[in-house]
Design a protein around this motif. Structure first.
Motif, PDB file in Angstrom:
ATOM      1  N   GLU B 191      21.300 -73.815  -8.420  1.00  0.00           N
ATOM      2  CA  GLU B 191      21.154 -74.148  -6.754  1.00  0.00           C
ATOM      3  C   GLU B 191      21.443 -72.453  -6.323  1.00  0.00           C
ATOM      4  OE1 GLU B 191      22.614 -75.618  -8.676  1.00  0.00           O
ATOM      5  OE2 GLU B 191      22.511 -77.522  -8.526  1.00  0.00           O
ATOM      6  N   GLY B 230      25.622 -70.244 -30.084  1.00  0.00           N
ATOM      7  CA  GLY B 230      25.532 -68.779 -29.386  1.00  0.00           C
ATOM      8  C   GLY B 230      25.932 -68.233 -28.176  1.00  0.00           C
ATOM      9  N   MET B 232      24.489 -69.919 -24.489  1.00  0.00           N
ATOM     10  CA  MET B 232      22.159 -69.640 -24.017  1.00  0.00           C
ATOM     11  C   MET B 232      22.863 -70.052 -22.781  1.00  0.00           C
ATOM     12  SD  MET B 232      20.767 -72.034 -26.092  1.00  0.00           S
ATOM     13  CE  MET B 232      20.875 -72.935 -27.312  1.00  0.00           C
ATOM     14  N   HIS B 233      24.107 -69.539 -22.043  1.00  0.00           N
ATOM     15  CA  HIS B 233      23.551 -69.355 -21.136  1.00  0.00           C
ATOM     16  C   HIS B 233      24.995 -67.997 -20.354  1.00  0.00           C
ATOM     17  CE1 HIS B 233      22.380 -68.963 -16.146  1.00  0.00           C
ATOM     18  NE2 HIS B 233      23.829 -69.803 -16.516  1.00  0.00           N
TER      19      HIS B 233
ATOM     20  N   PRO C 210      21.016 -83.700 -19.712  1.00  0.00           N
ATOM     21  CA  PRO C 210      19.211 -83.133 -19.628  1.00  0.00           C
ATOM     22  C   PRO C 210      18.997 -81.717 -20.245  1.00  0.00           C
ATOM     23  CG  PRO C 210      21.239 -82.525 -17.489  1.00  0.00           C
ATOM     24  CD  PRO C 210      21.701 -82.825 -18.873  1.00  0.00           C
ATOM     25  N   GLU C 212      15.854 -78.799 -22.416  1.00  0.00           N
ATOM     26  CA  GLU C 212      14.850 -77.811 -21.920  1.00  0.00           C
ATOM     27  C   GLU C 212      14.078 -78.110 -23.808  1.00  0.00           C
ATOM     28  OE1 GLU C 212      14.396 -74.444 -19.772  1.00  0.00           O
ATOM     29  OE2 GLU C 212      16.212 -74.201 -20.424  1.00  0.00           O
TER      30      GLU C 212
ATOM     31  N   ARG D 216      18.002 -77.066 -25.803  1.00  0.00           N
ATOM     32  CA  ARG D 216      18.933 -76.244 -24.602  1.00  0.00           C
ATOM     33  C   ARG D 216      19.525 -77.074 -23.788  1.00  0.00           C
ATOM     34  NH1 ARG D 216      18.057 -71.569 -20.216  1.00  0.00           N
ATOM     35  NH2 ARG D 216      19.589 -70.512 -20.539  1.00  0.00           N
ATOM     36  N   GLU D 217      20.410 -77.472 -24.152  1.00  0.00           N
ATOM     37  CA  GLU D 217      21.068 -78.424 -23.016  1.00  0.00           C
ATOM     38  C   GLU D 217      21.745 -77.752 -21.568  1.00  0.00           C
ATOM     39  OE1 GLU D 217      24.157 -81.233 -24.401  1.00  0.00           O
ATOM     40  OE2 GLU D 217      23.239 -80.988 -25.906  1.00  0.00           O
ATOM     41  N   TRP D 218      21.914 -78.881 -20.471  1.00  0.00           N
ATOM     42  CA  TRP D 218      22.245 -78.072 -19.037  1.00  0.00           C
ATOM     43  C   TRP D 218      23.308 -79.391 -18.667  1.00  0.00           C
ATOM     44  CZ3 TRP D 218      19.578 -74.998 -14.500  1.00  0.00           C
ATOM     45  CH2 TRP D 218      18.094 -74.464 -14.963  1.00  0.00           C
ATOM     46  N   VAL D 220      25.103 -80.423 -15.550  1.00  0.00           N
ATOM     47  CA  VAL D 220      24.524 -80.857 -13.938  1.00  0.00           C
ATOM     48  C   VAL D 220      25.923 -81.434 -13.595  1.00  0.00           C
ATOM     49  CG1 VAL D 220      23.147 -81.841 -11.880  1.00  0.00           C
ATOM     50  CG2 VAL D 220      22.295 -81.610 -14.264  1.00  0.00           C
ATOM     51  N   ALA D 224      24.320 -76.949 -11.059  1.00  0.00           N
ATOM     52  CA  ALA D 224      23.272 -76.785 -12.425  1.00  0.00           C
ATOM     53  C   ALA D 224      23.710 -75.616 -13.011  1.00  0.00           C
ATOM     54  CB  ALA D 224      22.667 -77.476 -12.044  1.00  0.00           C
ATOM     55  N   ARG D 225      23.476 -75.799 -14.348  1.00  0.00           N
ATOM     56  CA  ARG D 225      23.396 -74.511 -15.006  1.00  0.00           C
ATOM     57  C   ARG D 225      23.448 -74.970 -16.626  1.00  0.00           C
ATOM     58  NH1 ARG D 225      28.200 -71.045 -15.689  1.00  0.00           N
ATOM     59  NH2 ARG D 225      27.413 -70.499 -17.678  1.00  0.00           N
ATOM     60  N   PRO D 226      22.635 -74.537 -17.413  1.00  0.00           N
ATOM     61  CA  PRO D 226      22.442 -74.504 -18.688  1.00  0.00           C
ATOM     62  C   PRO D 226      23.645 -74.182 -19.083  1.00  0.00           C
ATOM     63  CG  PRO D 226      21.070 -72.593 -18.239  1.00  0.00           C
ATOM     64  CD  PRO D 226      21.519 -72.707 -16.938  1.00  0.00           C
ATOM     65  N   LYS D 227      23.913 -75.489 -20.402  1.00  0.00           N
ATOM     66  CA  LYS D 227      25.645 -75.197 -20.916  1.00  0.00           C
ATOM     67  C   LYS D 227      25.927 -73.452 -21.927  1.00  0.00           C
ATOM     68  CE  LYS D 227      26.562 -79.912 -22.388  1.00  0.00           C
ATOM     69  NZ  LYS D 227      27.252 -80.725 -23.288  1.00  0.00           N
ATOM     70  N   THR D 228      26.644 -73.117 -21.769  1.00  0.00           N
ATOM     71  CA  THR D 228      27.083 -71.804 -21.870  1.00  0.00           C
ATOM     72  C   THR D 228      27.549 -71.868 -23.238  1.00  0.00           C
ATOM     73  OG1 THR D 228      28.962 -71.254 -20.071  1.00  0.00           O
ATOM     74  CG2 THR D 228      29.322 -70.237 -21.842  1.00  0.00           C
ATOM     75  N   VAL D 229      27.584 -72.285 -24.176  1.00  0.00           N
ATOM     76  CA  VAL D 229      27.056 -72.272 -25.759  1.00  0.00           C
ATOM     77  C   VAL D 229      26.230 -73.588 -26.015  1.00  0.00           C
ATOM     78  CG1 VAL D 229      28.286 -72.108 -27.552  1.00  0.00           C
ATOM     79  CG2 VAL D 229      28.966 -70.465 -25.701  1.00  0.00           C
ATOM     80  N   GLY D 230      25.825 -72.995 -27.152  1.00  0.00           N
ATOM     81  CA  GLY D 230      24.833 -74.231 -27.857  1.00  0.00           C
ATOM     82  C   GLY D 230      24.267 -73.733 -28.768  1.00  0.00           C
TER      83      GLY D 230
END
Lengths: 244, 244, 244, 244
Positions: B191, B230, B232-233, C210, C212, D216-218, D220, D224-230
């Motif tokens: 956002e 790892g 992801m963001h 959610p 991707e 890749r999980e988000w 919200v 909203a942001r992609p999850k930090t670790v995955g």
């Protein structure tokens, strides 16, 4: 050097006598002597350009000749991020190619010296011209030599390799690196990563870390989404430190 | 400052009187005065450390206090890569937080000056200490001010923002940037990216480019594969240039 | 239906009277009646095709008309993977568009019934033709209705949405889903994801997720590397389950 | 089989005499006979569960024993997406392991038959139990045999391999596949991908395509942001088709 900037085109030029031919008319570069940053200048057809201080990237993008396979700024920047190399460092690089890696590193961090090895005569010529055009001839020394035969520098802070048989340079790199120094290998193919990591382990390197660096662009128009198509891969970067 | 390096631990210390307590015994730091890089030193229990020149990263990792949400070296390096900011630049930064972004930028490129704005008293204290410990007090100036109220510098090469309401600073950033200068906004949430891009467009910025920077680590043991889990963001970086 | 396969081209055709014009000559499709899978057939110019049983994908790729923005097999497959929907299920879908999502789901899992809502007359025509050509008219029922006005089915196992204002259908989806059923929303833009997730939470959905789904192709030639350029984004998929 | 669902826990049970011990009390499963989907049932301590029709995933997640390295639903689903295999197909699989790949494929698409080869006696036992518990004993046939010694089926639509030396099975797979059929190899390591692709080329396969599938999980929440670790990596999937 100055950046001539309009909304739809830009040029990096040297302030000296001469004419610049653009699609919107001819600019007399001699007139730039009387101008300062922030002033404007017009072509004979009335197209206006602003006179602006160029960034390092402006100079590199506009003035250097490129080879098709070139290490990208995002990957060069990661070398800075993960090695902490900074001004005052001694860097050894091979193969020079067009000189991009040396020139970018030198532009960002002002090292004491970058010595770059290139064995292929055709690249040496292009690199020499690029180094001269980037104004970094005092910082970057180009040697037309085969780095697999030996590295002449001592007490090196960083060795960067972007060449076919990087694994053959790992032993020499270890020998000339100072304690706490880094070896970084750029390689498009995963087989190269595997050979290099195994050789790094044999030669005693620590903190060995191969990575990919993926930059994903978004588009924000009426709504936001990642761009549909993009660069999925440039090359792998393998980092290692000499600790013992 | 020196880096004391063993295979299983390391310390960055200043060369001055005092004792360093490690899990392997006590080191008399006064003894470092007689030593040079490459020498060794022992604790009272016989544990040996090599005396090594620290990199910028060694100093920053070992000497700085951190906040939980911190911009990472890979993201800071991308700012260099995409703006071409270099030594001699004037940079404005906000909010300072722990000072990491300012300190890393200053360490890599030796700009003329980084002025960093922070309005929260608790962060100001931590940042001041970090700037002092990194030896960059002459390059980084910390202002305890609300940057949304105005930017006092002029002719700025780069404005970097890592704060909640970055979109409120876009107008001021535009006004103080030199022609050809860059605004870069770091934001964990999408956002924020959307608000910032829309405000950048309204204020006249060009070349607006929001990106994510994903570093993916590989493991090369008996066989090679990307590491299972790892990062992801971390955050989004939005770049924009003042061209008109 | 049969797949006519050569090394450089392929066709899915029905076994009935008629001529197929290819760049390598004309095929008399009537001759297929006397052939069986594994046999060969030749054009009047001598080009040979093998007669092969088509897969679901062959039929869908060759026989369906497409809209430019289409949900891709990788994304449809993830709906199966994360909902566990299977043969015997009742599925409600909107908007139909070209019918791809309905047709793929029906082809893979043979559900009891898929009811698909489309309000735009132009799409209804194309979808009707695609459903007929895929041979699934008994499984897929197309309704020319606005799904935001209400869903007529009850005790639904899965609701899939690929339309502009999906958030307006979340309440209706909740009402008609059986306990343990799933709602899945496909959306190209992140703003849609955000609206949908918030509406799902308000209406009482659980396990909201959610995601991707990025498929990255590799090239293995002399050496191996990820392909340079690829699909960075198709759409987001948001999953939710009715648990209470 | 039924799914007993509460907001904080769930169970898949068979409707037959017996007691289910939960942390919230004991359930008499015999009582389920008088209930139908949508009804509720209580433990002796008063904890209420809804009685729900389980999805394929519910059954597989709750009833199957797992090995540590297991192919994931997202990867199994991609096999469907890219091969178009569907009900009525004949599939050969190896090595069985815990049976997950066979059981998921069978659950999603109801093939005519899946024949799965496993040479390791310990896995055979676990797989046999899992196949029985999933209710698919009529569709999945488990052979305790070394698939590198030969495949006994003919005219196969799909061969799936998830085993150490998959490249040794490529020739046999080619021989038993029908024209237009697919071979899919799952492999955690890139060296396996490389060997398999090269062997596929030697044996005459077409449309060879190695891919990674990254979900890749988000999150919200307020923003909203992609999850930090995955999950950065599970395995590579290599697809190939027999066309000639």
């Amino acid at each position: 050097m100055v950046l001539l900037l309009s909304e739809d085109s830009s040029f990096v030029v040297e302030v000296r006598k001469g004419m610049l031919h653009t699609k919107d008319g001819i600019l007399d570069l001699g007139n730039l002597k009387k101008k300062k940053f922030g002033d404007r200048i017009k072509t004979h057809l009335g197209k206006e350009f602003k006179i602006v201080k160029p960034t390092v990237n402006d100079i590199l993008e506009k003035k250097l000749k490129r080879l098709p396979q070139i290490i990208m700024p995002k990957d060069i920047a990661l070398i800075l991020a993960y090695t902490g190399v900074s001004s005052g460092s001694l860097i050894v690089d091979a193969g020079t190619g067009s000189g991009f890696l040396s020139i970018f590193l030198a532009s960002y961090i002002k090292p004491k010296k970058i010595v770059t090895y290139e064995n292929d005569r055709r690249f040496v010529k292009m690199a020499r011209e690029n180094i001269k055009n980037s104004g970094l001839s005092k910082v970057i020394r180009l040697k037309q030599k085969d780095i697999t035969k030996g590295i002449e520098e001592k007490n090196v802070d960083l060795v960067t390799l972007d060449m076919k048989n990087s694994e053959k340079v790992v032993r020499n790199a270890y020998d000339v690196l100072r304690l706490g120094g880094y070896l970084v290998v750029y390689s498009p193919y995963i087989e190269q990563v595997i050979s290099v990591v195994k050789e790094m382990e044999r030669k005693g390197f620590s903190n060995i870390k191969p990575v990919e660096n993926i930059v994903r662009e978004w588009q924000v128009e009426k709504f936001a989404r990642p761009k549909t198509v993009g660069l999925m891969h440039t090359g792998f970067l393998t980092f290692a430190r000499k600790v013992k």
